[in-house]
Scaffold this motif. Structure first.
Motif, short mmCIF file in Angstrom:
data_model
loop_
_atom_site.label_atom_id
_atom_site.label_comp_id
_atom_site.label_asym_id
_atom_site.label_seq_id
_atom_site.Cartn_x
_atom_site.Cartn_y
_atom_site.Cartn_z
N ASN A 152 -4.95 -3.95 1.95
CA ASN A 152 -6.00 -3.06 1.46
C ASN A 152 -7.17 -3.90 0.97
O ASN A 152 -7.07 -4.53 -0.10
N ASP A 199 -8.14 -4.18 -2.80
CA ASP A 199 -7.26 -4.99 -3.66
C ASP A 199 -7.73 -6.44 -3.69
O ASP A 199 -7.82 -7.07 -4.75
N TYR A 244 -6.02 -11.70 2.78
CA TYR A 244 -6.23 -10.38 3.37
C TYR A 244 -5.35 -10.26 4.61
O TYR A 244 -5.53 -10.98 5.60
N THR A 246 0.85 -1.19 0.00
CA THR A 246 0.00 0.00 0.00
C THR A 246 0.88 1.24 0.00
O THR A 246 1.72 1.41 0.89
N GLN A 270 -4.68 2.83 -8.06
CA GLN A 270 -4.52 1.66 -7.21
C GLN A 270 -5.07 0.42 -7.90
O GLN A 270 -4.49 -0.67 -7.81
N SER A 295 -2.65 -8.55 0.36
CA SER A 295 -2.73 -7.10 0.51
C SER A 295 -3.34 -6.75 1.86
O SER A 295 -4.20 -7.47 2.37
#
Length: 434
Positions: free
Chosen positions: A273, A276, A293, A232, A246, A271
């Motif tokens: 985020n 994503d 995640y 990120t 992104q 990620s």
């Protein structure tokens, strides 16, 4: 008797041979492993076992001292897997992690000014993980040029992958992640490695693009898997970056594997985020079904409770694997409140039907220091941690009580030894349905 066996094992073990070559110059191609090499663990796992207090777990681990040892996907090479002693995210760390049996190898993916994808743990750590400040023509391009320490402020710099091109990035040397806050010049700023790590192999680590990482891992014996982590961008690199969004960044990472014809089942995209991860689930379902995640949302007690409560929602949105830091999964309990046990997060994730991967073991100082130093990874159990041998007690709770599918390690041999002893194979991509 075990001391004798320990000594003999340390003398006879095939030490990690994939270490950086002293004096390698940028652009010089490092040697690659032979196709018939053996997994080599070195003395550290035996040291940790020997340091354990007597227990059935110690007996079991002692019984495995002569192997045989093989590659296991339970052992995930963090920033390569040799990071405890070797510059991170380099060819040398990655081949060391592979030699130590890591079946899954990591490239943290960052982008350069010309949108090249490279392996670096942060977009903005070049000043501490490479020699960029010793190359005046590149140091001049840093977001924050080097300023020396004086009587009122420490030395400072900020150099990002987005400050330079891919070609410029590949001319750098990787070094141990460190800096000297008292430095009066860029040369002195290079130092500061913690005394429990080493600069013995800090000799110009070979940096990698994402593409060269794919080439390296695909060439390794044992059908290794990849775990690219989309980094990120920090606030200093606002997105879109010169029009680079992104969403395009997240797509480009997956497209790199598609172009190379890599089986999606060998790619565990990660990620911090959530968008994503949701993009991969929806746009690239063969990759997204086992995307990971990285959950760091529980840093305060209130946020921790909210992070646990959110787990069923993540599962409902198609997330199959969560990866919190290992202290999220552990707490102290038991009849005398002196036992390491699974946490509310661990219980909640399993109840939500989520698989768990965690990070990062072997990233902490000697365990006798973790309480005094307020070490991040042992923060929830520091009150009961006293000695290095307890590392395997922690790993055992994570593996056999929490039920993690794999764990990132800065020294892959430690996890490979345990996983082989208990027959742990790691996550299997075919278990996740798109």
């Amino acid at each position: 008797m075990f001391f004798y066996k320990l000594a003999m094992t340390a003398l006879l073990a095939n030490y990690v041979t994939a270490l950086p070559q002293r004096g390698r110059t940028p652009g010089q191609k490092p040697s690659t492993p032979k196709s018939d090499y053996y997994i080599s663990l070195g003395p550290r796992p035996y040291y940790l076992v020997n340091d354990m207090t007597p227990s059935p777990l110690k007996d079991r681990l002692e019984s495995c001292e002569n192997g045989p040892f093989s590659i296991t996907d339970f052992s995930i090479g963090h920033r390569g897997g040799g990071t405890l002693q070797i510059p991170e995210a380099t060819v040398e760390s990655t081949t060391a992690g592979a030699r130590m049996g890591a079946g899954v190898l990591e490239c943290d993916v960052a982008f350069t000014r010309d949108r090249g994808l490279v392996c670096r743990h942060s977009l903005c750590d070049l000043h501490t993980t490479t020699n960029i400040l010793l190359k005046p023509e590149l140091a001049a391009k840093c977001s924050v040029p080097f300023t020396p320490a004086n009587g009122t402020r420490p030395a400072n710099a900020l150099c990002c992958t987005s400050d330079i091109t891919m070609a410029e990035y590949m001319t750098l040397c990787g070094k141990m992640d460190s800096f000297n806050a008292s430095a009066r010049n860029p040369q002195d700023y290079q130092f500061g490695t913690p005394n429990w790590r080493t600069e013995l192999y800090n000799q110009c680590g070979s940096l990698m693009s994402l593409d060269s990482f794919i080439t390296l891992v695909d060439s390794l014996p044992g059908h290794r898997s990849f775990t690219p982590e989309l980094k990120t961008p920090p606030s200093t690199v606002p997105m879109p970056f010169n029009g680079y969004t992104q969403e395009q960044y997240a797509s480009d990472m997956i497209e790199a594997f598609i172009r190379r014809g890599i089986d999606p089942n060998r790619v565990w995209a990660q990620s911090f985020n959530p968008p994503d991860v949701f993009l991969w689930i929806n746009k690239y379902p063969q990759f997204g079904k086992h995307s990971v995640y990285l959950d760091e949302a529980g840093e305060t007690p209130a946020n921790f409770t909210a992070a646990v409560a959110r787990l069923p929602s993540l599962a409902a949105q198609g997330v199959n694997i969560v990866a919190p830091p290992m202290q999220y999964l552990l707490t102290v309990g038991g009849p005398n409140n002196n036992t390491i046990v699974p946490s509310a997060y661990a219980i909640g994730a399993r109840a939500a039907g989520l698989d768990i991967i965690t990070w990062t073991i072997e990233r902490s100082p000697p365990l006798a220091r973790v309480a005094a130093t307020r070490d991040y990874y042992y923060s929830t159990i520091a009150s009961v941690i006293r000695r290095d041998g307890q590392l395997y007690e922690v790993l055992d709770v994570l593996a056999r009580q929490v039920g993690i599918k794999g764990i990132f390690s800065d020294w892959s041999a430690t996890v490979t030894y345990y996983a082989n002893c208990f027959g742990l194979e790691g996550p299997v991509a075919a278990d996740y349905k798109p």
